[in-house]
Design a protein around this motif. Structure first.
Motif, PDB file in Angstrom:
ATOM      1  N   GLU A 140      18.629 -40.380  -5.970  1.00  0.00           N
ATOM      2  CA  GLU A 140      19.960 -40.600  -5.423  1.00  0.00           C
ATOM      3  C   GLU A 140      20.046 -42.469  -6.290  1.00  0.00           C
ATOM      4  OE1 GLU A 140      18.629 -41.264  -1.237  1.00  0.00           O
ATOM      5  OE2 GLU A 140      19.258 -39.344  -0.990  1.00  0.00           O
ATOM      6  N   THR A 141      19.919 -42.514  -7.696  1.00  0.00           N
ATOM      7  CA  THR A 141      19.658 -44.302  -8.180  1.00  0.00           C
ATOM      8  C   THR A 141      19.195 -44.919  -7.556  1.00  0.00           C
ATOM      9  OG1 THR A 141      21.880 -44.896  -7.976  1.00  0.00           O
ATOM     10  CG2 THR A 141      21.782 -42.699  -9.996  1.00  0.00           C
ATOM     11  N   ARG A 142      18.102 -44.615  -6.844  1.00  0.00           N
ATOM     12  CA  ARG A 142      17.141 -46.273  -6.106  1.00  0.00           C
ATOM     13  C   ARG A 142      16.055 -45.818  -7.163  1.00  0.00           C
ATOM     14  NH1 ARG A 142      18.899 -47.280  -1.246  1.00  0.00           N
ATOM     15  NH2 ARG A 142      17.199 -48.692  -1.264  1.00  0.00           N
ATOM     16  N   ALA A 143      15.562 -47.771  -7.592  1.00  0.00           N
ATOM     17  CA  ALA A 143      14.191 -47.927  -8.583  1.00  0.00           C
ATOM     18  C   ALA A 143      13.202 -47.116  -7.486  1.00  0.00           C
ATOM     19  CB  ALA A 143      14.584 -49.402  -8.702  1.00  0.00           C
ATOM     20  N   GLU A 144      12.640 -45.861  -8.264  1.00  0.00           N
ATOM     21  CA  GLU A 144      11.200 -45.549  -7.550  1.00  0.00           C
ATOM     22  C   GLU A 144      10.460 -46.775  -8.468  1.00  0.00           C
ATOM     23  OE1 GLU A 144      10.958 -41.413  -8.126  1.00  0.00           O
ATOM     24  OE2 GLU A 144      10.960 -41.490  -6.522  1.00  0.00           O
ATOM     25  N   PHE A 145      11.014 -46.643  -9.744  1.00  0.00           N
ATOM     26  CA  PHE A 145       9.314 -48.247 -10.069  1.00  0.00           C
ATOM     27  C   PHE A 145      10.490 -49.169 -11.225  1.00  0.00           C
ATOM     28  CE2 PHE A 145       7.269 -49.232 -14.594  1.00  0.00           C
ATOM     29  CZ  PHE A 145       6.298 -49.139 -14.117  1.00  0.00           C
ATOM     30  N   ILE A 146       9.470 -50.452 -11.537  1.00  0.00           N
ATOM     31  CA  ILE A 146      10.487 -51.164 -12.303  1.00  0.00           C
ATOM     32  C   ILE A 146       9.420 -51.809 -12.488  1.00  0.00           C
ATOM     33  CG2 ILE A 146      11.627 -52.958 -12.365  1.00  0.00           C
ATOM     34  CD1 ILE A 146      13.411 -52.297  -9.099  1.00  0.00           C
ATOM     35  N   ASN A 147       8.748 -52.386 -14.025  1.00  0.00           N
ATOM     36  CA  ASN A 147       7.933 -52.320 -14.944  1.00  0.00           C
ATOM     37  C   ASN A 147       8.045 -54.183 -14.587  1.00  0.00           C
ATOM     38  OD1 ASN A 147       9.133 -52.718 -16.895  1.00  0.00           O
ATOM     39  ND2 ASN A 147       7.763 -52.383 -18.392  1.00  0.00           N
ATOM     40  N   ARG A 148       6.839 -54.679 -15.414  1.00  0.00           N
ATOM     41  CA  ARG A 148       6.939 -56.088 -14.799  1.00  0.00           C
ATOM     42  C   ARG A 148       8.308 -56.617 -15.916  1.00  0.00           C
ATOM     43  NH1 ARG A 148       6.837 -60.062 -11.757  1.00  0.00           N
ATOM     44  NH2 ARG A 148       5.035 -58.270 -11.009  1.00  0.00           N
ATOM     45  N   ALA A 149       8.161 -56.321 -17.610  1.00  0.00           N
ATOM     46  CA  ALA A 149       8.920 -56.516 -18.282  1.00  0.00           C
ATOM     47  C   ALA A 149      10.694 -56.794 -17.593  1.00  0.00           C
ATOM     48  CB  ALA A 149       9.060 -55.750 -20.260  1.00  0.00           C
ATOM     49  N   PHE A 150      11.510 -55.271 -16.998  1.00  0.00           N
ATOM     50  CA  PHE A 150      11.999 -55.238 -16.610  1.00  0.00           C
ATOM     51  C   PHE A 150      12.387 -56.619 -15.644  1.00  0.00           C
ATOM     52  CE2 PHE A 150      15.359 -54.885 -13.180  1.00  0.00           C
ATOM     53  CZ  PHE A 150      16.642 -54.313 -14.621  1.00  0.00           C
ATOM     54  N   ARG A 151      11.539 -57.143 -14.641  1.00  0.00           N
ATOM     55  CA  ARG A 151      11.584 -58.383 -14.090  1.00  0.00           C
ATOM     56  C   ARG A 151      11.792 -59.203 -14.549  1.00  0.00           C
ATOM     57  NH1 ARG A 151       7.417 -56.120  -8.741  1.00  0.00           N
ATOM     58  NH2 ARG A 151       7.184 -54.130  -9.549  1.00  0.00           N
ATOM     59  N   ASP A 152      10.769 -59.550 -15.800  1.00  0.00           N
ATOM     60  CA  ASP A 152      10.836 -60.706 -16.487  1.00  0.00           C
ATOM     61  C   ASP A 152      12.443 -61.046 -17.262  1.00  0.00           C
ATOM     62  OD1 ASP A 152       8.321 -61.351 -15.439  1.00  0.00           O
ATOM     63  OD2 ASP A 152       7.157 -60.984 -17.528  1.00  0.00           O
ATOM     64  N   TYR A 153      13.030 -59.858 -17.709  1.00  0.00           N
ATOM     65  CA  TYR A 153      14.708 -60.015 -18.012  1.00  0.00           C
ATOM     66  C   TYR A 153      15.137 -60.192 -17.362  1.00  0.00           C
ATOM     67  CZ  TYR A 153      12.228 -57.853 -22.400  1.00  0.00           C
ATOM     68  OH  TYR A 153      11.542 -57.065 -23.529  1.00  0.00           O
ATOM     69  N   PHE A 154      15.338 -59.755 -16.124  1.00  0.00           N
ATOM     70  CA  PHE A 154      16.173 -60.100 -15.242  1.00  0.00           C
ATOM     71  C   PHE A 154      15.951 -60.810 -14.228  1.00  0.00           C
ATOM     72  CE2 PHE A 154      17.402 -55.718 -17.638  1.00  0.00           C
ATOM     73  CZ  PHE A 154      18.404 -56.521 -18.015  1.00  0.00           C
ATOM     74  N   ALA A 155      14.759 -61.628 -14.572  1.00  0.00           N
ATOM     75  CA  ALA A 155      14.009 -62.525 -13.246  1.00  0.00           C
ATOM     76  C   ALA A 155      14.012 -61.626 -11.893  1.00  0.00           C
ATOM     77  CB  ALA A 155      15.230 -63.754 -12.769  1.00  0.00           C
ATOM     78  N   VAL A 156      13.499 -61.190 -11.462  1.00  0.00           N
ATOM     79  CA  VAL A 156      13.837 -59.891  -9.978  1.00  0.00           C
ATOM     80  C   VAL A 156      12.713 -60.055 -10.075  1.00  0.00           C
ATOM     81  CG1 VAL A 156      14.306 -57.648  -9.598  1.00  0.00           C
ATOM     82  CG2 VAL A 156      15.540 -58.176 -11.094  1.00  0.00           C
TER      83      VAL A 156
END
Length: 270
Positions: A140-156
């Protein structure tokens, strides 16, 4: 069978119940404790496994035979007593086998789940150490896992990433924080295109330019369960400091999805 309170609890409870039944039978007529023994056998199987349950079943049959002997005195066993002893033996053995095997199967399942969780935790920790942004989406295109690099790139923020947000929410977060190096009037089309790529599982790599100067190569990979794995690989360093300045336009063109820089480079080379 390991000896411990779990292993000896079944036989001990059976013996205690037998003694109480004999004491009560001296005062008032007491029915056979056989049904209680079957329950104790089941408890022993659940607590300590097949060996303890079988031991408890043997004690239960012997205890019931002693109870009948105590109850009837010197007259001995009647045919009905022998039938009840046989039924008790069959029932106790069956109960011991079922509960003991079910316990072993459940313990095996729990052990497999613990190993699976441990492997997932190690994998998650490993993915947090790489500089490639990784997002795992369910069907259903819900994020089950988001790693640290993506969080840093997009300030999540962690509270947002850990809340399993839908992918569209991550795209809008990047828009609202000004992460993309795109004009305002192009952001809507850009987000719609990315959503369509994820929906159909388009694996065509594209480059995403961020406002801070970094360039990420985005790839969507369709997974067998209907989910998606999104990877954001940094490709800014394709222009290396050791490259000849005269070829800088060429290396920059490698990050250009439309290859406009490469076209300009080729025209100049002519």
């Amino acid at each position: 069978m390991r000896f411990g309170w779990r292993a000896i609890s079944g036989p001990a409870l059976t013996a205690a119940a037998l003694l109480l039944a004999m004491l009560f039978d001296r005062v008032i007529p007491t029915p056979s404790p056989a049904p209680l023994f079957v329950c104790i056998v089941a408890l022993a199987g659940a607590l300590a496994g097949l060996a303890s349950a079988m031991t408890t079943a043997v004690v239960a049959v012997i205890g019931t035979a002693l109870f009948f002997l105590h109850h009837h005195g010197v007259s001995g066993y009647g045919p009905a007593d022998l039938v009840r002893l046989g039924l008790l033996a069959i029932t106790a053995a069956g109960t011991a086998g079922i509960t003991g095997l079910m316990r072993e199967r459940l313990l095996g399942t729990f052990a497999a789940e613990r190993r699976s969780h441990a492997t997932a935790a190690r994998l998650s920790a490993a993915l947090d150490q790489v500089d490639i942004g990784i997002v795992l989406l369910d069907a259903e295109t819900r994020a089950e896992f988001i790693n640290r690099a993506f969080r840093d790139y997009f300030a999540v923020p962690d509270e947002v990433a850990d809340g399993k947000p839908p992918f569209i929410a991550l795209m809008y977060h990047g828009r609202d924080t000004g992460a993309f190096e795109l004009p305002e009037d192009e952001l809507g089309t850009f987000i719609a295109q990315r959503m369509e790529m994820v929906r159909v599982g388009d694996a065509t790599p594209i480059n995403i330019k961020l406002r801070n100067g970094e360039v990420l190569r985005f790839v969507c990979t369709a997974l067998p369960d209907g989910g998606r794995m999104l990877s954001y690989t940094p490709v800014t360093d394709l222009v290396r400091h050791t490259d000849a300045p005269s070829r800088a336009d060429y290396y920059r063109s490698l990050r250009d999805p439309g290859n406009r820089g490469l076209i300009r480079y080729l025209r100049i080379a002519e």
